[in-house]
Design a protein around this motif. Structure first.
Motif, short mmCIF file in Angstrom:
data_model
loop_
_atom_site.label_atom_id
_atom_site.label_comp_id
_atom_site.label_asym_id
_atom_site.label_seq_id
_atom_site.Cartn_x
_atom_site.Cartn_y
_atom_site.Cartn_z
N ALA A 291 -12.60 -1.88 6.25
CA ALA A 291 -13.99 -1.13 6.22
C ALA A 291 -14.17 -0.25 5.13
O ALA A 291 -15.01 -0.13 4.46
N ALA A 292 -13.02 0.60 5.04
CA ALA A 292 -13.07 1.67 4.06
C ALA A 292 -12.85 0.97 2.86
O ALA A 292 -13.61 1.70 1.83
N LEU A 293 -12.05 0.27 2.66
CA LEU A 293 -12.28 -0.70 1.26
C LEU A 293 -13.47 -1.16 0.64
O LEU A 293 -13.78 -1.11 -0.35
N LYS A 294 -14.19 -1.89 1.93
CA LYS A 294 -15.17 -2.23 1.57
C LYS A 294 -16.36 -1.15 1.01
O LYS A 294 -17.07 -1.43 0.26
N ILE A 313 -7.34 -2.12 -4.10
CA ILE A 313 -7.36 -2.97 -3.05
C ILE A 313 -6.13 -3.86 -3.04
O ILE A 313 -5.66 -4.62 -2.20
N GLN A 314 -6.00 -4.16 -4.50
CA GLN A 314 -4.65 -5.10 -4.56
C GLN A 314 -3.43 -4.34 -4.14
O GLN A 314 -2.60 -5.20 -3.66
N ALA A 315 -3.25 -3.04 -4.25
CA ALA A 315 -2.18 -2.44 -4.18
C ALA A 315 -1.88 -2.30 -2.62
O ALA A 315 -0.74 -2.44 -2.01
N LEU A 316 -3.08 -2.22 -1.83
CA LEU A 316 -3.15 -2.17 -0.29
C LEU A 316 -2.82 -3.61 0.32
O LEU A 316 -2.54 -3.79 1.63
N GLN A 341 3.36 -12.03 -1.96
CA GLN A 341 3.04 -13.25 -2.77
C GLN A 341 1.78 -13.62 -2.48
O GLN A 341 1.10 -14.61 -3.23
N ASP A 342 1.29 -13.64 -1.31
CA ASP A 342 0.07 -14.23 -0.95
C ASP A 342 -0.77 -13.16 0.08
O ASP A 342 -0.68 -13.03 1.28
N ARG A 343 -1.59 -12.40 -0.48
CA ARG A 343 -2.30 -11.07 0.17
C ARG A 343 -3.12 -11.62 1.04
O ARG A 343 -3.75 -11.08 2.18
#
Length: 401
Positions: A291-294, A313-316, A341-343
């Protein structure tokens, strides 16, 4: 016999029947279980200070089992002792680094409150130690900051922001010399808060315009404090001064816009807001990591650098550690590890079965494994979702908590 003991006294073979934390706050989804591995002990020590054991169902503090249980033997057969010991040492090292960083920083902040200059060798040591661990395993370090803790101190917040900023910098490939400035600026970004009156810092109601004006002086106070400290990189000072600037020019203190704000300050602006939204605080609702990322993502270009938000976002990970998710099978689980490899396919610790009944045995599901290819994440649940609160209450009743 039921007794409360320190988590430092835990041993394999003990039967845990309670902890000093609510079940939803720790990565165990049953409160009564037999300790069969060092990993369970490490996790309990990371999240709890005390536990309650039943000596009739397991070992006492002074009565350790001389032989392994069948479950322990299976674990030992599956995982080499050297590998388990190595992982245990790493986990303890990460936790020790996290806690020591807060202890040392708290001393530095206490000195700053008294008007003393910042101890440069100490802050350098904190940043260097955290950087080494971030390089080794950024996800393990990020996992530490998502542990729920009512200890809402400036030191904890600052170390959390430093960890997130360093993980962010590692992901996007910030040069080594800039990584130190990023980590230092993140660690000290709110040092000026030591000059803000407690009546304002601890106020639960919205701040008045006059109080907000005082609060917004912390950037200037921070720069003034650091002016007494030699060898603070200019990039770090820019972070301290500008981490509340916003892309639309409506931030403070200079109302800078877009690229007028330094790259590192734009990065810390993102991570500091994320940290604040996900940290458990007595005066504000805690959001799930997703929710924070959103919130960051939907803020668009008006508040934060949209390109950097995507990279953060990619980093987390799309589903960060700590997210509660519902699968297409109807089961609920908590993300405990991001698959690099697959987030979209994280590792989960399952909470319920398809009928939404709490599980009595631990079950780990790696969605990236081939046998789980048909399992999908349907949605994420907010931490204040009524169903999570219901499970928590049921669990407390069933386990006498």
């Amino acid at each position: 016999m039921i007794k409360e003991i320190s988590t430092k006294q835990l041993r394999k073979g003990m039967f845990v029947c309670g902890t000093d934390r609510k079940w939803i706050d720790i990565p165990f989804f049953r409160r009564k279980f037999l300790i069969t591995s060092e990993e369970q002990i490490n996790t309990l020590q990371a999240y709890c200070r005390t536990v309650v054991i039943d000596t009739e169902k397991g070992a006492d503090v002074l009565s350790l089992p001389e032989t392994q249980t069948a479950t322990e033997q299976q674990i030992d057969d599956a995982t080499p002792e050297s590998e388990r010991a190595e992982q245990t040492d790493k986990d303890r090292g990460y936790r020790k680094s996290y806690e020591q960083s807060q202890t040392v920083l708290n001393e530095i902040l206490s000195d700053a409150r008294l008007g003393r200059s910042v101890d440069n060798p100490k802050v350098r040591g904190i940043v260097q130690d955290l950087t080494v661990n971030i390089v080794k395993d950024s996800q393990a370090m990020i996992g530490l900051i998502h542990a729920k803790d009512k200890n809402d101190t400036l030191a904890r917040k600052s170390v959390n922001v430093c960890i997130l900023a360093l993980a962010f910098g590692k992901h996007i490939g910030i040069p080594k010399e800039k990584m130190y400035a990023l980590g230092l600026g993140a660690l000290l970004h709110d040092i000026g808060m030591v000059k803000i009156p407690d009546r304002i810092l601890s106020k639960k109601q919205p701040l008045t315009p006059a109080e907000r004006a005082i609060m917004e002086k912390h950037n200037e106070y921070g720069i003034a404090l650091l002016s007494q400290t030699p060898e603070i990189p200019v990039d770090a000072l820019k972070i301290v001064y500008s981490h509340h600037e916003r892309m639309d020019g409506k931030g403070y203190p200079q109302k800078l816009q877009a690229k007028e704000i330094s790259l590192l300050a734009r990065m810390v602006a993102i991570v500091s807001v994320y940290e604040a939204l996900t940290r458990e605080r007595f005066y504000s609702q805690t959001l799930s990591p997703l929710a924070a990322l959103k919130y960051l993502y939907t803020s668009g270009k008006s508040l934060f650098d949209a390109v950097l938000v995507k990279k953060f976002i990619q980093a987390l990970g799309i589903y960060p550690t700590g997210c509660v998710v519902e699968l297409n099978t109807g089961e609920l689980g908590v993300v405990i590890k991001v698959n690099q490899q697959d987030r979209l396919r994280p590792v989960l610790r399952m909470v319920t079965n398809a009928q939404k009944q709490l599980l009595t045995e631990e079950r780990i599901v790696d969605l990236a494994e081939r046998e789980n290819s048909r399992i999908e994440i349907s949605k994420t649940l907010e931490m204040d979702n009524p169903i999570i609160e219901l499970f928590m209450n049921l669990h407390e009743q069933l386990n006498g908590g």
